[in-house]
Scaffold this motif. Sequence first.
Motif, mmCIF file in Angstrom:
data_model
loop_
_atom_site.group_PDB
_atom_site.id
_atom_site.type_symbol
_atom_site.label_atom_id
_atom_site.label_comp_id
_atom_site.label_asym_id
_atom_site.label_seq_id
_atom_site.Cartn_x
_atom_site.Cartn_y
_atom_site.Cartn_z
ATOM 1 N N HIS A 155 0.817 -1.219 0.000
ATOM 2 C CA HIS A 155 0.000 0.000 0.000
ATOM 3 C C HIS A 155 0.846 1.262 0.000
ATOM 4 O O HIS A 155 0.342 2.341 -0.304
ATOM 5 N N GLN A 186 1.111 0.457 -6.035
ATOM 6 C CA GLN A 186 0.132 1.500 -6.338
ATOM 7 C C GLN A 186 0.384 2.154 -7.693
ATOM 8 O O GLN A 186 -0.547 2.625 -8.336
ATOM 9 N N VAL A 261 -6.888 16.575 5.459
ATOM 10 C CA VAL A 261 -7.241 15.440 6.335
ATOM 11 C C VAL A 261 -6.163 14.375 6.168
ATOM 12 O O VAL A 261 -5.960 13.869 5.053
ATOM 13 N N ARG A 263 -3.628 11.209 8.451
ATOM 14 C CA ARG A 263 -3.094 10.710 9.724
ATOM 15 C C ARG A 263 -1.923 11.592 10.086
ATOM 16 O O ARG A 263 -1.210 12.087 9.208
ATOM 17 N N LYS A 268 3.169 12.865 5.435
ATOM 18 C CA LYS A 268 2.064 13.655 4.880
ATOM 19 C C LYS A 268 2.420 15.125 4.654
ATOM 20 O O LYS A 268 1.592 15.903 4.175
ATOM 21 N N ALA A 339 -9.686 12.036 15.488
ATOM 22 C CA ALA A 339 -10.364 11.570 14.277
ATOM 23 C C ALA A 339 -11.801 12.093 14.264
ATOM 24 O O ALA A 339 -12.421 12.264 15.318
ATOM 25 N N ALA A 340 -12.316 12.355 13.076
ATOM 26 C CA ALA A 340 -13.723 12.751 12.911
ATOM 27 C C ALA A 340 -14.464 11.589 12.271
ATOM 28 O O ALA A 340 -13.860 10.802 11.545
ATOM 29 N N ARG A 342 -16.397 9.398 9.608
ATOM 30 C CA ARG A 342 -16.173 9.388 8.152
ATOM 31 C C ARG A 342 -17.203 10.234 7.394
ATOM 32 O O ARG A 342 -16.879 10.981 6.491
ATOM 33 N N LEU A 345 -16.577 13.913 7.700
ATOM 34 C CA LEU A 345 -15.497 14.342 6.804
ATOM 35 C C LEU A 345 -16.021 14.564 5.401
ATOM 36 O O LEU A 345 -15.680 15.540 4.736
ATOM 37 N N ASP A 362 3.739 9.306 -0.824
ATOM 38 C CA ASP A 362 2.542 8.554 -0.415
ATOM 39 C C ASP A 362 2.278 7.460 -1.440
ATOM 40 O O ASP A 362 2.438 7.704 -2.645
ATOM 41 N N GLY A 363 1.873 6.277 -0.957
ATOM 42 C CA GLY A 363 1.588 5.185 -1.888
ATOM 43 C C GLY A 363 0.530 5.631 -2.890
ATOM 44 O O GLY A 363 0.758 5.673 -4.098
ATOM 45 N N MET A 364 -0.661 5.972 -2.399
ATOM 46 C CA MET A 364 -1.731 6.468 -3.257
ATOM 47 C C MET A 364 -2.222 7.818 -2.730
ATOM 48 O O MET A 364 -2.063 8.830 -3.319
ATOM 49 N N ASN A 365 -2.822 7.813 -1.577
ATOM 50 C CA ASN A 365 -3.539 8.889 -0.887
ATOM 51 C C ASN A 365 -5.006 8.892 -1.285
ATOM 52 O O ASN A 365 -5.403 9.452 -2.313
ATOM 53 N N LEU A 366 -5.793 8.266 -0.418
ATOM 54 C CA LEU A 366 -7.224 8.137 -0.687
ATOM 55 C C LEU A 366 -7.980 9.421 -0.409
ATOM 56 O O LEU A 366 -9.053 9.645 -0.968
ATOM 57 N N GLU A 370 -11.249 10.908 -2.234
ATOM 58 C CA GLU A 370 -12.474 11.199 -1.481
ATOM 59 C C GLU A 370 -12.898 12.653 -1.680
ATOM 60 O O GLU A 370 -14.093 12.957 -1.818
HETATM 61 C C1 GDG Z 1 -2.020 3.820 3.371
HETATM 62 C C2 GDG Z 1 -0.979 4.457 2.436
HETATM 63 C C3 GDG Z 1 -2.682 4.447 0.599
HETATM 64 C C4 GDG Z 1 -8.141 10.147 7.829
HETATM 65 N N1 GDG Z 1 -8.432 10.877 8.923
HETATM 66 C C5 GDG Z 1 -9.627 10.435 9.356
HETATM 67 C C6 GDG Z 1 -10.056 9.398 8.518
HETATM 68 N N2 GDG Z 1 -9.125 9.247 7.593
HETATM 69 C C7 GDG Z 1 -9.222 8.273 6.486
HETATM 70 C C8 GDG Z 1 -9.250 8.981 5.150
HETATM 71 C C9 GDG Z 1 -8.755 7.882 4.221
HETATM 72 C C10 GDG Z 1 -7.795 7.119 5.122
HETATM 73 O O1 GDG Z 1 -8.109 7.429 6.467
HETATM 74 C C11 GDG Z 1 -6.343 7.552 4.888
HETATM 75 O O2 GDG Z 1 -5.921 6.971 3.707
HETATM 76 P P1 GDG Z 1 -4.661 7.539 2.934
HETATM 77 O O3 GDG Z 1 -4.605 6.860 1.629
HETATM 78 O O4 GDG Z 1 -4.820 9.016 2.776
HETATM 79 O O5 GDG Z 1 -3.391 7.274 3.852
HETATM 80 P P2 GDG Z 1 -2.807 6.088 4.838
HETATM 81 O O6 GDG Z 1 -3.580 5.956 6.073
HETATM 82 O O7 GDG Z 1 -1.376 6.461 5.042
HETATM 83 O O8 GDG Z 1 -2.929 4.737 3.987
HETATM 84 C C12 GDG Z 1 -1.673 5.301 1.364
HETATM 85 C C13 GDG Z 1 -3.604 3.702 1.557
HETATM 86 O O9 GDG Z 1 -2.859 2.964 2.533
HETATM 87 C C14 GDG Z 1 -4.525 2.733 0.821
HETATM 88 O O10 GDG Z 1 -3.805 1.845 0.021
HETATM 89 O O11 GDG Z 1 -3.447 5.294 -0.226
HETATM 90 O O12 GDG Z 1 -0.725 5.836 0.464
HETATM 91 O O13 GDG Z 1 -0.052 5.260 3.169
HETATM 92 O O14 GDG Z 1 -9.806 7.040 3.853
HETATM 93 O O15 GDG Z 1 -10.552 9.457 4.882
HETATM 94 N N3 GDG Z 1 -11.225 8.736 8.682
HETATM 95 C C15 GDG Z 1 -12.013 9.121 9.719
HETATM 96 N N4 GDG Z 1 -11.646 10.117 10.583
HETATM 97 C C16 GDG Z 1 -10.478 10.803 10.431
HETATM 98 O O16 GDG Z 1 -10.189 11.723 11.210
HETATM 99 N N5 GDG Z 1 -13.179 8.510 9.901
#
Ligand code: GDG
Length: 490
Positions: A155, A186, A261, A263, A268, A339-340, A342, A345, A362-366, A370
């Motif tokens: 990921h 990715q 938004v 982690r 990041k 965290a808030a 989903r 958000l 970042d691998g992707m950044n969802l 979103e």
């Molecule tokens: C890894 C890779 C890759 C964030 N804050 C809150 C919250 N989030 C949710 C976001 C999103 C997810 O967490 C974060 O996903 P990301 O892709 O941005 O980053 P990583 O956590 O580092 O994930 C990454 C991913 O895996 C998938 O393959 O894209 O590159 O590092 O969905 O919305 N959700 C809630 N409250 C928050 O405060 N509920």
Amino acid sequence: MARLVVVSNRVPVPKTRGAQAGGLAVALKEVLTPGAIWFGWSGRISADTSPVPAQVEARGVTYATLDLSKADYERFYVGFANSALWPLFHFRPSLVRFRREDYVGYREVNRTLAEALAKLLTPGDIVWVHDYHLIPLARYLREAGIQNRIGFFLHIPFAPPSVLQTLPPVGELLADLCQYDLVGFQTREHARDFRDSCERLLAARVDGDRIAFGGRVTRAEAHPIGIDAEPFERDAIRASRSADTQRLAESLHGRALAIGVDRLDYSKGLPNRFDAYARLLGQYPEHLQKVSFLQIAARSREDVVAYRELARELDRLAGDMNGRFAEFDWTPLRYITRAAPRRTLAGFYRMARVGVVTPLHDGMNLVAKEFVAAQDSKDPGVLVLSHFAGAAEELTEALLVNPYDPDQIADAMHRALTMKLDERRERHAALRAKVFSTTAERYAKLFLGSLRNGDGASSSAASPVGAALRKLAQTDWLNVEPQPARRRTR
Ligand code: GDG
């Protein structure tokens, strides 16, 4: 029909009614059909660990988990996975804390998990392993006699050989990855870095997507992950009428909202983002009192020193910025480290004029996807996106920036805040088409299709290339010592 067995570090065991599904659970929702197994760590630390997994069944899917001891958690999770592999793969070798004892613990946990999993497997099962915590799992499954198809998806980014070779056991880990039939990344760039690393550090034979090493052939492919776009858009529309979103709207008093938004993680790029926002306010004073930046950065991995240090640095930067620019009736930066929900958000994204997604790597950044899915197509916000997020390979209509250049981020934010409606709509339409077509469901189905139908060493498929590579692979020794990097011959 072959069973699907998913393996991940944490298993989202559905415990209570209404429990929130995690990110991977959303991505795999459509392929986790009745009969599937999800196996891995329970997320619990226990003084009394058992080698026999606890099993829970929900909607026909079996969730099988093991607890970890405190020592294993420290060495495997905090130590090698998150203090060595994570910084290395995110291009931060100076943050890598390599300790032999952590690496030994990492391998021991993988061996324990593999031995427990091997007992659950039947010959036709397809095994799909997720992420950097579990690189050696296939090796230990093979040692336990498992010949099933096993796929791995990373990921996070993969590093080029010049960065990778700073990690002492890199050769062993690359050889471990060559035990899978399919290794997914990715982006095309990460897949290429993996193939280059195998060629240069393992002296493996590479032909197109195929890598021959140690008597096996593995394939390296790009499989960009997506989101469940339609439900997310529906959530955003519904949430835009919710009490929280109304409260946020009222508190803005007509000001534009910029949102981030993430982690709370050094990959990041949050300090650079705060700096960029300060520069926006300093260099484009027309935005003073006209914009509010909401940064939600849920704390994570607080057992790792680098994360605690980052949290302190961000507290200081946020305080400095608000001290410098705030008025008695305007706080430029709203910074929240909890965290808030989903859906909340989703509503906030929809309200924002600018989404600021500026990871250093970042691998992707969802979040980028979103943000796009949540927008109102008639009056959409603008995405400012780092070149170094995997998402930038697809989302080229965003305002792409170098996250190491805070002035460039500030300029892009200014451009986003002043962009005319026509251009916003045009960019958003192109981004939306991509986010809604490259969904999570498509990602999972394409990966599994390739794993099922691929031409790995364990298959008897009669492809001439596969056969030739398998022959070459027989001649390799399983040399786990890294080779010095050498110049590419092609
Ligand atoms: C890894 C890779 C890759 C964030 N804050 C809150 C919250 N989030 C949710 C976001 C999103 C997810 O967490 C974060 O996903 P990301 O892709 O941005 O980053 P990583 O956590 O580092 O994930 C990454 C991913 O895996 C998938 O393959 O894209 O590159 O590092 O969905 O919305 N959700 C809630 N409250 C928050 O405060 N509920």
